[in-house]
Scaffold this motif. Structure first.
Motif, PDB file in Angstrom:
ATOM      1  N   ARG A  97       0.824  -1.371   0.252  1.00  0.00           N
ATOM      2  CA  ARG A  97      -0.246  -0.259  -0.168  1.00  0.00           C
ATOM      3  C   ARG A  97       0.528   1.439  -0.262  1.00  0.00           C
ATOM      4  O   ARG A  97       0.210   2.465   0.234  1.00  0.00           O
ATOM      5  N   ALA A  98       1.997   1.310  -0.832  1.00  0.00           N
ATOM      6  CA  ALA A  98       3.144   1.885  -0.596  1.00  0.00           C
ATOM      7  C   ALA A  98       2.372   3.504  -1.421  1.00  0.00           C
ATOM      8  O   ALA A  98       2.795   4.551  -1.074  1.00  0.00           O
ATOM      9  N   HIS A  99       1.538   3.308  -2.324  1.00  0.00           N
ATOM     10  CA  HIS A  99       0.870   4.250  -2.866  1.00  0.00           C
ATOM     11  C   HIS A  99       0.148   5.639  -2.006  1.00  0.00           C
ATOM     12  O   HIS A  99      -0.370   6.240  -2.147  1.00  0.00           O
ATOM     13  N   GLU A 100      -0.705   4.748  -0.633  1.00  0.00           N
ATOM     14  CA  GLU A 100      -1.511   5.425  -0.119  1.00  0.00           C
ATOM     15  C   GLU A 100      -0.336   6.564   0.528  1.00  0.00           C
ATOM     16  O   GLU A 100      -1.214   7.791   1.019  1.00  0.00           O
ATOM     17  N   GLN A 101       1.019   6.620   0.467  1.00  0.00           N
ATOM     18  CA  GLN A 101       1.676   7.899   0.398  1.00  0.00           C
ATOM     19  C   GLN A 101       2.080   8.287  -0.458  1.00  0.00           C
ATOM     20  O   GLN A 101       3.529   9.252  -0.430  1.00  0.00           O
ATOM     21  N   GLY A 102       1.705   7.953  -1.927  1.00  0.00           N
ATOM     22  CA  GLY A 102       2.319   8.686  -2.775  1.00  0.00           C
ATOM     23  C   GLY A 102       3.236   8.396  -3.343  1.00  0.00           C
ATOM     24  O   GLY A 102       4.322   9.380  -4.485  1.00  0.00           O
ATOM     25  N   LEU A 103       3.556   6.997  -3.464  1.00  0.00           N
ATOM     26  CA  LEU A 103       4.906   6.126  -3.599  1.00  0.00           C
ATOM     27  C   LEU A 103       4.233   5.553  -4.448  1.00  0.00           C
ATOM     28  O   LEU A 103       2.995   4.884  -4.931  1.00  0.00           O
ATOM     29  N   VAL A 158      12.466  -3.190   3.477  1.00  0.00           N
ATOM     30  CA  VAL A 158      11.782  -2.179   4.363  1.00  0.00           C
ATOM     31  C   VAL A 158      12.411  -1.290   5.164  1.00  0.00           C
ATOM     32  O   VAL A 158      11.465  -0.178   5.020  1.00  0.00           O
ATOM     33  N   LEU A 159      13.972  -0.924   5.051  1.00  0.00           N
ATOM     34  CA  LEU A 159      14.720   0.704   5.564  1.00  0.00           C
ATOM     35  C   LEU A 159      14.651   1.100   4.597  1.00  0.00           C
ATOM     36  O   LEU A 159      14.498   2.576   4.827  1.00  0.00           O
ATOM     37  N   ALA A 160      14.508   0.306   3.382  1.00  0.00           N
ATOM     38  CA  ALA A 160      14.286   1.844   1.827  1.00  0.00           C
ATOM     39  C   ALA A 160      12.898   2.853   2.069  1.00  0.00           C
ATOM     40  O   ALA A 160      12.796   3.542   2.215  1.00  0.00           O
ATOM     41  N   TYR A 161      11.919   1.584   2.525  1.00  0.00           N
ATOM     42  CA  TYR A 161      10.647   2.248   2.548  1.00  0.00           C
ATOM     43  C   TYR A 161      10.436   3.049   3.942  1.00  0.00           C
ATOM     44  O   TYR A 161      10.185   4.209   3.566  1.00  0.00           O
ATOM     45  N   SER A 162      11.191   2.878   4.429  1.00  0.00           N
ATOM     46  CA  SER A 162      10.859   3.819   6.226  1.00  0.00           C
ATOM     47  C   SER A 162      11.947   5.026   5.437  1.00  0.00           C
ATOM     48  O   SER A 162      10.880   6.366   5.975  1.00  0.00           O
ATOM     49  N   ARG A 163      13.408   4.494   5.145  1.00  0.00           N
ATOM     50  CA  ARG A 163      13.518   6.193   4.809  1.00  0.00           C
ATOM     51  C   ARG A 163      12.670   6.783   4.172  1.00  0.00           C
ATOM     52  O   ARG A 163      12.958   8.575   4.357  1.00  0.00           O
ATOM     53  N   ASP A 164      11.930   6.696   2.675  1.00  0.00           N
ATOM     54  CA  ASP A 164      11.273   7.250   1.433  1.00  0.00           C
ATOM     55  C   ASP A 164      10.165   7.580   2.911  1.00  0.00           C
ATOM     56  O   ASP A 164       9.765   8.922   2.940  1.00  0.00           O
ATOM     57  N   VAL A 165       9.186   7.184   3.421  1.00  0.00           N
ATOM     58  CA  VAL A 165       7.841   7.896   4.574  1.00  0.00           C
ATOM     59  C   VAL A 165       8.333   8.618   4.808  1.00  0.00           C
ATOM     60  O   VAL A 165       7.800   9.363   5.200  1.00  0.00           O
ATOM     61  N   ARG A 166       9.490   8.693   5.360  1.00  0.00           N
ATOM     62  CA  ARG A 166      10.155   9.311   6.962  1.00  0.00           C
ATOM     63  C   ARG A 166      10.452  10.683   6.552  1.00  0.00           C
ATOM     64  O   ARG A 166      10.281  11.818   7.556  1.00  0.00           O
ATOM     65  N   THR A 167      11.335  10.563   5.104  1.00  0.00           N
ATOM     66  CA  THR A 167      12.763  11.676   5.468  1.00  0.00           C
ATOM     67  C   THR A 167      12.103  11.845   3.746  1.00  0.00           C
ATOM     68  O   THR A 167      12.761  13.122   2.906  1.00  0.00           O
ATOM     69  N   SER A 221       4.758   8.320   8.727  1.00  0.00           N
ATOM     70  CA  SER A 221       4.740   9.642   8.313  1.00  0.00           C
ATOM     71  C   SER A 221       4.622  10.131   8.865  1.00  0.00           C
ATOM     72  O   SER A 221       4.445  10.550  10.170  1.00  0.00           O
ATOM     73  N   PRO A 222       4.839  11.508   8.499  1.00  0.00           N
ATOM     74  CA  PRO A 222       5.654  12.768   9.135  1.00  0.00           C
ATOM     75  C   PRO A 222       3.808  13.297   9.491  1.00  0.00           C
ATOM     76  O   PRO A 222       2.759  12.451   9.557  1.00  0.00           O
ATOM     77  N   PRO A 223       4.584  13.712  10.565  1.00  0.00           N
ATOM     78  CA  PRO A 223       2.956  14.147  11.754  1.00  0.00           C
ATOM     79  C   PRO A 223       2.033  15.023  11.465  1.00  0.00           C
ATOM     80  O   PRO A 223       1.466  15.685  12.073  1.00  0.00           O
ATOM     81  N   HIS A 224       2.893  16.122  10.421  1.00  0.00           N
ATOM     82  CA  HIS A 224       1.542  16.927   9.982  1.00  0.00           C
ATOM     83  C   HIS A 224       0.353  16.675  10.356  1.00  0.00           C
ATOM     84  O   HIS A 224       0.544  15.767   9.105  1.00  0.00           O
ATOM     85  N   ARG A 225      -0.355  17.590  10.339  1.00  0.00           N
ATOM     86  CA  ARG A 225      -2.109  17.220   9.656  1.00  0.00           C
ATOM     87  C   ARG A 225      -2.077  17.258   8.701  1.00  0.00           C
ATOM     88  O   ARG A 225      -2.673  16.624   7.944  1.00  0.00           O
ATOM     89  N   GLU A 226      -1.385  18.387   7.709  1.00  0.00           N
ATOM     90  CA  GLU A 226      -1.540  18.548   6.382  1.00  0.00           C
ATOM     91  C   GLU A 226      -1.219  17.113   5.610  1.00  0.00           C
ATOM     92  O   GLU A 226      -2.011  16.444   4.645  1.00  0.00           O
ATOM     93  N   TYR A 227      -0.679  16.882   6.361  1.00  0.00           N
ATOM     94  CA  TYR A 227      -0.238  14.949   5.977  1.00  0.00           C
ATOM     95  C   TYR A 227      -1.221  14.345   5.408  1.00  0.00           C
ATOM     96  O   TYR A 227      -1.334  13.384   4.170  1.00  0.00           O
ATOM     97  N   GLY A 228      -1.532  14.070   6.570  1.00  0.00           N
ATOM     98  CA  GLY A 228      -2.727  13.435   6.454  1.00  0.00           C
ATOM     99  C   GLY A 228      -3.964  13.255   5.172  1.00  0.00           C
ATOM    100  O   GLY A 228      -4.468  12.971   4.999  1.00  0.00           O
ATOM    101  N   LEU A 229      -4.167  14.879   5.394  1.00  0.00           N
ATOM    102  CA  LEU A 229      -5.358  15.504   4.915  1.00  0.00           C
ATOM    103  C   LEU A 229      -5.332  15.462   3.571  1.00  0.00           C
ATOM    104  O   LEU A 229      -5.801  14.404   2.749  1.00  0.00           O
TER     105      LEU A 229
END
Length: 589
Positions: A119-125, A156-165, A207-215
């Motif tokens: 479900r990486a597509h949910e993060q825009g990936l 998993v490490l690549a996905y973690s970095r991609d989503v977090r940073t 995923s980032p904690p910013h509210r805008e990101y979740g929206l």
């Protein structure tokens, strides 16, 4: 670019090491008993010792992992260009025990990981960037299990970095971005998550904690669903759509607007007035003049395909991933929206129109900190601006600097206005003179500048030309940001209140002397680039991609997927990109 991986022992390592030692001890015991049986004279057989199959699998996979990683590490050390492999330190810290294979617990963790990677597509990936066949998880022992285990860990490490940073490094996309490097160590955090048996929570919390990101993530799914069903209708023609009941495109307009306007979608046969109000809502949401007329920028914006809007949302989500957590108080400038907000405890307490950089001198993406308010600031004009904007005037008139209240600080002695300099012989690319505009009513920086040292020499400041703020298009500066509510903002920076510092500011401004008012605490400023702005009700407002940043980032995120159309949004009714350049004699920053 990736943080070093911690090699400290991880939770659970003692238990894992004990299992290995137990396996070795049991093997030794079997051998000893067999020897005793051969040497003895009795007829009784020795007691049977059971070796757990899972221990054999772990041992074989563990050994294969060690050999595989040591081989890869040796190859990496022979290459001067190779970056440290975080997976080596990760496995070394756990004595090369496998993570995703060899037992029920490992298989369960593997299944959870595959579900989230799918479900990486949910993060825009892109899902395909993290695809691994789950059939490989059935290879439960030895070299095949080791290769699978290592591959999944690296994914998993690549996905973690991609989503977090962020999936891409900002500097690989833009040459004018400087942001703090996030303090994130994927291998260390993954190790802790595994020890806590919380792999699903770990991945969900990346995923980032910013509210805008979740929206935006919610909006991304909505716009992709629209695109997947064929998108919304395109409005033909380039002339204004009349809402007088005679334009045959009006019904098509209603259908188009309904995709983003629930109120209109719930109105089966909207009247001309209801349709006009829906147009105004669309215009307000997208930063357009709310006149209710469907032509020019409004018509162009309506015809941007849903697939491209989804791609824009994904690009904005990526830029959100580049950011650190915001401080309790900060200033955020949104360049595409030509706006600024002072935010305290997550709530905007001041908003202002701003003037931003033109396309030839764009305002960068960066974070800096205001350390002082400068009243009656001089302007030390950068050499490139002086060469481009001042030199042509200097060649024509030796009195130009004097007329603009400017001086040459490194010119001939006794000639502050450079009247004796042979300006026609100056090479623009090698402009040798330092020119300063002195404080005064007509100074380009106006009455106040917020001093925030940064590599781009970009600042928030006042301007003597207040009429510029009345325009809907304010992309005219040389990179700096002119603020309409600059005095209120300066008061907030100094006192935490938009009014308490006004008396002090007005007093020092009236002296006409440069004075530096140092802040008790520095104030962070973020120069940002949001072209997709989510609202709490689930709607999204889009802004023009003024500097083409979306186009470049979308290409990198989608690997130039041809299903995403290349779009450049016109900024005026004629369909041409509006170049609202400064006045010929206005070299303002």
């Amino acid at each position: 670019m990736h943080p070093r991986v911690s090699t400290r022992p991880v939770m659970g390592e003692r238990q894992q090491a004990f299992r290995v030692r137990a396996f070795r001890a049991s093997t030794f015991l079997v051998a000893a008993l067999n020897l005793a049986a051969c040497a003895g004279t009795g007829t009784s057989r020795p007691p049977a010792v059971t070796i757990v199959p899972e221990q054999r699998q772990l041992s074989a996979t563990q050994s294969a992992l060690r050999d595989l990683l040591l081989s890869k590490e040796a190859q990496s050390q022979q290459s001067a260009a190779a970056l440290p492999d975080p997976s080596f330190a990760f496995y070394k810290a756990r004595n090369f025990m496998p993570v995703w294979s060899g037992g029920a617990e490992q298989e369960d963790a593997s299944a959870k990981v595959h579900a989230i990677l799918g479900r990486a597509h949910e993060q825009g990936l892109r899902d395909e960037d993290y695809n691994m066949s789950q059939d490989e998880s059935r290879r439960t022992s030895g070299a095949e299990a080791a290769a699978y285990d290592l591959a999944l860990t690296r994914t998993v490490l690549a996905y973690s970095r991609d989503v977090r940073t962020g999936h891409v490094w900002p500097g690989d996309i833009y040459d004018d971005v400087i942001l703090p490097v996030p303090g994130f160590n994927a291998a260390t955090d993954l190790t802790k998550a595994l020890a806590d048996h919380a792999i699903a929570k770990y991945l969900a919390d990346l995923s980032p904690p910013h509210r805008e990101y979740g929206l935006l993530a919610v909006a991304l799914a909505h716009y992709r669903a629209i695109a997947g069903q064929g998108g919304w209708p395109s409005l033909p023609g380039q002339t204004e759509i009349k809402l007088d009941g005679k334009d045959p495109r009006a019904s098509l307009l209603a259908a188009r607007l309904a995709f983003e306007d629930p109120a209109l979608a719930a109105t089966p046969d909207p009247s001309a007035g209801e349709l006009r109000e829906a147009v105004k809502r669309f215009q307000t949401r997208n930063g357009l003049a709310g006149d209710g007329r469907v032509g020019g920028e409004t018509l162009t914006s309506l015809n941007i395909p849903a697939s491209y809007r989804a791609a824009q949302i994904a690009a904005n989500m990526e830029r959100w991933r580049w950011l650190p957590r915001f401080e309790d108080r900060y200033i955020a400038v949104n360049v595409p929206d030509q706006s600024l907000e002072f935010v305290r405890d997550g709530i905007p307490t001041l908003s202002s129109r701003v003037i931003v950089g033109q396309k030839t001198s764009p305002t960068p993406i960066t974070r800096t900190e205001i350390v002082a308010v400068v009243a009656n600031p001089p302007w030390n004009i950068p050499g490139d601006i002086a060469a481009r904007d001042l030199l042509p005037h200097l060649v024509k008139s030796a009195n130009y600097l004097a007329s603009k209240h400017m001086v040459v600080t490194n010119g001939p002695p006794g000639d502050p206005y450079g009247r004796t300099i042979k300006w026609a012989s100056v090479v623009p690319a090698e402009f040798p003179y330092a020119i300063r505009q002195l404080p005064g009513p007509a100074t380009a920086l106006g009455a106040v500048m917020l001093d925030s040292p940064n590599d781009f020499d970009v600042y928030l400041h006042d301007t003597p030309n207040k009429k510029r703020f009345e325009s809907n298009e304010r992309e005219i500066s040389n990179g700096c940001v002119r603020v309409q509510q600059i005095l209120s903002l300066a008061s907030l920076a100094l006192t935490g209140d938009p009014a308490k510092g006004m008396d002090r500011l007005n007093r020092v401004i009236k002296t006409h002397e440069t004075q530096r008012l140092t802040l008790d605490h520095s104030l962070p400023v973020y120069f940002l680039y949001w072209t997709a702005i989510p609202a709490a009700d689930g709607s999204v407002g889009f802004r023009p991609d003024r500097y083409g940043r979306d186009a470049r980032l979308i290409a990198a995120l989608t690997k130039n997927d041809r299903s995403i159309p290349a779009i450049e949004i016109p900024m005026n009714a004629s369909g041409d990109m509006e170049q609202n350049a400064p006045d010929a004699d206005d070299p303002s920053p």
